[in-house]
Design a protein around this motif. Structure first.
Motif, PDB file in Angstrom:
ATOM      1  N   ALA A 171      33.426  29.671  53.134  1.00 15.78           N
ATOM      2  CA  ALA A 171      34.733  29.152  53.535  1.00 15.78           C
ATOM      3  C   ALA A 171      35.839  29.906  52.807  1.00 15.78           C
ATOM      4  O   ALA A 171      35.715  30.261  51.630  1.00 15.78           O
ATOM      5  N   THR A 172      36.916  30.170  53.516  1.00 15.02           N
ATOM      6  CA  THR A 172      38.058  30.851  52.924  1.00 15.02           C
ATOM      7  C   THR A 172      39.118  29.817  52.531  1.00 15.02           C
ATOM      8  O   THR A 172      39.142  28.712  53.059  1.00 15.02           O
ATOM      9  N   PRO A 173      40.007  30.144  51.592  1.00 17.69           N
ATOM     10  CA  PRO A 173      40.155  31.428  50.915  1.00 17.69           C
ATOM     11  C   PRO A 173      39.132  31.606  49.796  1.00 17.69           C
ATOM     12  O   PRO A 173      38.722  30.647  49.140  1.00 17.69           O
ATOM     13  N   TRP A 174      38.738  32.850  49.587  1.00 19.46           N
ATOM     14  CA  TRP A 174      37.794  33.180  48.521  1.00 19.46           C
ATOM     15  C   TRP A 174      38.548  33.403  47.209  1.00 19.46           C
ATOM     16  O   TRP A 174      39.729  33.757  47.212  1.00 19.46           O
ATOM     17  N   PRO A 175      37.877  33.194  46.087  1.00 20.00           N
ATOM     18  CA  PRO A 175      38.525  33.460  44.796  1.00 20.00           C
ATOM     19  C   PRO A 175      38.930  34.932  44.673  1.00 20.00           C
ATOM     20  O   PRO A 175      38.198  35.828  45.122  1.00 20.00           O
ATOM     21  N   VAL A 176      40.085  35.190  44.083  1.00 23.56           N
ATOM     22  CA  VAL A 176      40.551  36.559  43.855  1.00 23.56           C
ATOM     23  C   VAL A 176      41.041  36.691  42.414  1.00 23.56           C
ATOM     24  O   VAL A 176      41.361  35.693  41.757  1.00 23.56           O
ATOM     25  N   LEU A 177      41.112  37.909  41.941  1.00 25.62           N
ATOM     26  CA  LEU A 177      41.637  38.183  40.609  1.00 25.62           C
ATOM     27  C   LEU A 177      43.104  37.764  40.532  1.00 25.62           C
ATOM     28  O   LEU A 177      43.875  37.997  41.470  1.00 25.62           O
ATOM     29  N   ASP A 178      43.495  37.161  39.410  1.00 25.25           N
ATOM     30  CA  ASP A 178      44.904  36.802  39.255  1.00 25.25           C
ATOM     31  C   ASP A 178      45.706  38.009  38.774  1.00 25.25           C
ATOM     32  O   ASP A 178      45.151  39.035  38.374  1.00 25.25           O
ATOM     33  N   LEU A 179      47.030  37.867  38.809  1.00 21.66           N
ATOM     34  CA  LEU A 179      47.899  38.992  38.500  1.00 21.66           C
ATOM     35  C   LEU A 179      47.714  39.474  37.069  1.00 21.66           C
ATOM     36  O   LEU A 179      47.709  40.688  36.810  1.00 21.66           O
ATOM     37  N   ALA A 180      47.534  38.562  36.125  1.00 20.17           N
ATOM     38  CA  ALA A 180      47.361  38.979  34.727  1.00 20.17           C
ATOM     39  C   ALA A 180      46.114  39.829  34.567  1.00 20.17           C
ATOM     40  O   ALA A 180      46.112  40.826  33.815  1.00 20.17           O
ATOM     41  N   THR A 181      45.040  39.466  35.266  1.00 18.13           N
ATOM     42  CA  THR A 181      43.800  40.246  35.170  1.00 18.13           C
ATOM     43  C   THR A 181      43.971  41.614  35.823  1.00 18.13           C
ATOM     44  O   THR A 181      43.496  42.625  35.291  1.00 18.13           O
ATOM     45  N   VAL A 182      44.657  41.658  36.956  1.00 17.61           N
ATOM     46  CA  VAL A 182      44.902  42.943  37.614  1.00 17.61           C
ATOM     47  C   VAL A 182      45.725  43.851  36.704  1.00 17.61           C
ATOM     48  O   VAL A 182      45.422  45.048  36.559  1.00 17.61           O
ATOM     49  N   ARG A 183      46.731  43.280  36.076  1.00 19.14           N
ATOM     50  CA  ARG A 183      47.544  44.097  35.164  1.00 19.14           C
ATOM     51  C   ARG A 183      46.737  44.588  33.972  1.00 19.14           C
ATOM     52  O   ARG A 183      46.921  45.723  33.509  1.00 19.14           O
ATOM     53  N   ALA A 184      45.825  43.781  33.490  1.00 20.41           N
ATOM     54  CA  ALA A 184      44.958  44.213  32.392  1.00 20.41           C
ATOM     55  C   ALA A 184      44.071  45.372  32.836  1.00 20.41           C
ATOM     56  O   ALA A 184      43.849  46.337  32.085  1.00 20.41           O
ATOM     57  N   ILE A 185      43.555  45.286  34.054  1.00 19.34           N
ATOM     58  CA  ILE A 185      42.684  46.355  34.582  1.00 19.34           C
ATOM     59  C   ILE A 185      43.469  47.652  34.727  1.00 19.34           C
ATOM     60  O   ILE A 185      43.017  48.721  34.298  1.00 19.34           O
ATOM     61  N   THR A 186      44.656  47.586  35.342  1.00 21.02           N
ATOM     62  CA  THR A 186      45.419  48.816  35.565  1.00 21.02           C
ATOM     63  C   THR A 186      45.887  49.433  34.246  1.00 21.02           C
ATOM     64  O   THR A 186      45.840  50.653  34.076  1.00 21.02           O
ATOM     65  N   SER A 187      46.313  48.608  33.303  1.00 26.16           N
ATOM     66  CA  SER A 187      46.797  49.170  32.034  1.00 26.16           C
ATOM     67  C   SER A 187      45.661  49.830  31.260  1.00 26.16           C
ATOM     68  O   SER A 187      45.838  50.902  30.669  1.00 26.16           O
ATOM     69  N   GLU A 188      44.471  49.198  31.275  1.00 26.66           N
ATOM     70  CA  GLU A 188      43.332  49.793  30.567  1.00 26.66           C
ATOM     71  C   GLU A 188      42.865  51.063  31.268  1.00 26.66           C
ATOM     72  O   GLU A 188      42.555  52.072  30.613  1.00 26.66           O
ATOM     73  N   ALA A 189      42.815  51.033  32.600  1.00 23.81           N
ATOM     74  CA  ALA A 189      42.411  52.233  33.344  1.00 23.81           C
ATOM     75  C   ALA A 189      43.389  53.374  33.108  1.00 23.81           C
ATOM     76  O   ALA A 189      42.987  54.519  32.854  1.00 23.81           O
ATOM     77  N   HIS A 190      44.673  53.088  33.161  1.00 23.80           N
ATOM     78  CA  HIS A 190      45.677  54.126  32.945  1.00 23.80           C
ATOM     79  C   HIS A 190      45.606  54.666  31.526  1.00 23.80           C
ATOM     80  O   HIS A 190      45.795  55.876  31.308  1.00 23.80           O
TER      81      HIS A 190
END
Length: 411
Positions: free
Chosen positions: A208-227
């Protein structure tokens, strides 16, 4: 993720790497040098006529008139009425997860693949075998996409890996980069888009939707660490909310043009954020909004004089696209990413998206070009490939790192 889990993943990665190397066979030993001539040569930027390419020790040595190069090498391949170009670079594939034979892909004109969702592998090939670079598993929310559709547990040797916090996300990014990932991929997919292939039942039902998704804080953590580690982040995004999170989170690239119809403002914001867009128009053609989204993105790019934001991607591994060059993908790119009128510069832009631009995006020096010191990855077809994209699916010459893999011209 604990060290014990990492150890199990590393063992599976080692086995997968050995299997991959074994599947890449079938080519003869690399030529120490050769000269290839054709009526039309696309060097990754422009079309040259009656031009020769000299390769030495797996690299392009010189490009010029045959008479100026012929004294440097006795091995010659004269193609005549043919088109010679750099090997095609596939920016969105799932070879390892779908167990696609890399030799099949190589023989059908793709010399480099970026695998974005599957077991993590270090960069390999390019020397008579398909060059593979990997993102490893897709970073996802617990209970979210892709594991909720494809099943199983997550890990470095799986299609997805779950993170429950920003701290855990940073740790996973470091593990992926340490294991050889050239890009970090995340999923921002709540599901529900009409026509989307991930809304088809893959054997376990559709949650059933909506499915869980990453929150904005986690996305920002991923991009900052990757960069921080010198890597870009690409996102699976299918609809407007996920795209807004990607924009606000600093994501560098969309792994697809989104599936559901998205408002013009959000799409313009994605262009203003300097994102790149992998096309995958053919495999997602059943999505109700993808063509309109591509049209809007293109007009946004034109407004700002941006003509280098699209990257060719066909999503090799899906059953509805060729496991090699996809002429229909290129055809759709031409008609959906060229603005209101089409001229030869637009044709060249499609070829650049699959060669020089993609190589530059990967950060591999001169990959996707036929210029001095570039990897000697080349394909050729009889006739004019700029008039018939389809013939690129069946190349008559394939060279990987100076090694001839296919040569039908000698027959």
């Amino acid at each position: 993720m604990g060290s014990k889990h990492w150890g199990r993943g590393f063992k599976r990665w080692a086995v997968a790497a050995l299997l991959w190397q074994g599947l890449g066979g079938g080519a003869v030993a690399a030529e120490s040098c050769m000269i290839v001539t054709a009526d039309r040569v696309f060097d990754g930027y422009d079309v040259l006529t009656d031009t020769a390419v000299l390769t030495k020790d797996g690299k392009v040595a010189q490009v010029g008139a045959f008479n100026s190069l012929k004294s440097q090498c006795a091995k010659r391949i004269r193609l005549g009425d043919a088109t010679l170009l750099p090997g095609i670079i596939e920016s969105h594939a799932h070879l390892t997860y779908q167990n696609v034979d890399p030799l099949v892909v190589l023989k059908h004109g793709v010399t480099t693949v970026r695998d974005v969702g599957g077991p993590l592998l270090p960069p390999q090939g390019g020397d008579g075998a398909l060059r593979l670079v990997s993102a490893g598993p897709i970073i996802q929310a617990p209970g979210g996409y892709p594991l909720n559709i494809f099943g199983g547990t997550g890990g470095l040797d799986k299609i997805g890996i779950e993170v429950a916090s920003a701290k855990q996300a940073r740790t996973v990014v470091r593990q992926l980069v340490a294991g050889g990932a050239v890009v970090i991929k995340i999923a921002l997919e709540p599901g529900g888009e009409p026509g989307a292939p991930w809304m088809n039942d893959h054997g376990g039902g559709i949650p059933a939707t909506p499915w869980p998704v990453l929150d904005l804080a986690t996305v920002r953590a991923i991009t900052s660490e990757a960069h921080r580690l010198g890597k870009r982040v690409t996102a699976h995004v299918g609809e407007a909310a996920g795209l807004r999170t990607a924009i606000d989170g600093g994501v560098d690239e969309l792994a697809h043009i989104p599936c559901a119809a998205i408002d013009e403002t959000t799409l313009h914001d994605a262009v203003h954020a300097d994102m790149r867009f992998v096309t995958t128009l053919d495999t997602l053609a059943s999505c109700v909004g993808i063509f309109a989204n591509a049209h809007t993105l293109t007009h946004a790019m034109e407004e700002h004089g941006l003509y280098d934001r699209y990257l060719y991607g066909s999503e090799i591994g899906h059953d509805n696209v060729p496991w090699g060059v996809n002429g229909e993908e290129m055809h759709l790119m031409l008609h959906l990413t060229s603005g209101d009128g089409i001229d030869f510069a637009d044709v060249l832009n499609v070829f650049k998206a699959a060669t020089s631009r993609a190589g530059e995006h990967l950060g591999i020096a001169k990959l996707g070009t036929l210029t001095p010191d570039a990897p000697a990855d080349m394909i050729a077809v009889r006739g004019n490939a700029f008039e018939r994209f389809k013939i690129l699916e069946y190349p008559d010459l394939v060279v990987s790192g100076g090694t001839v893999v296919v040569n039908n011209f000698k027959k």
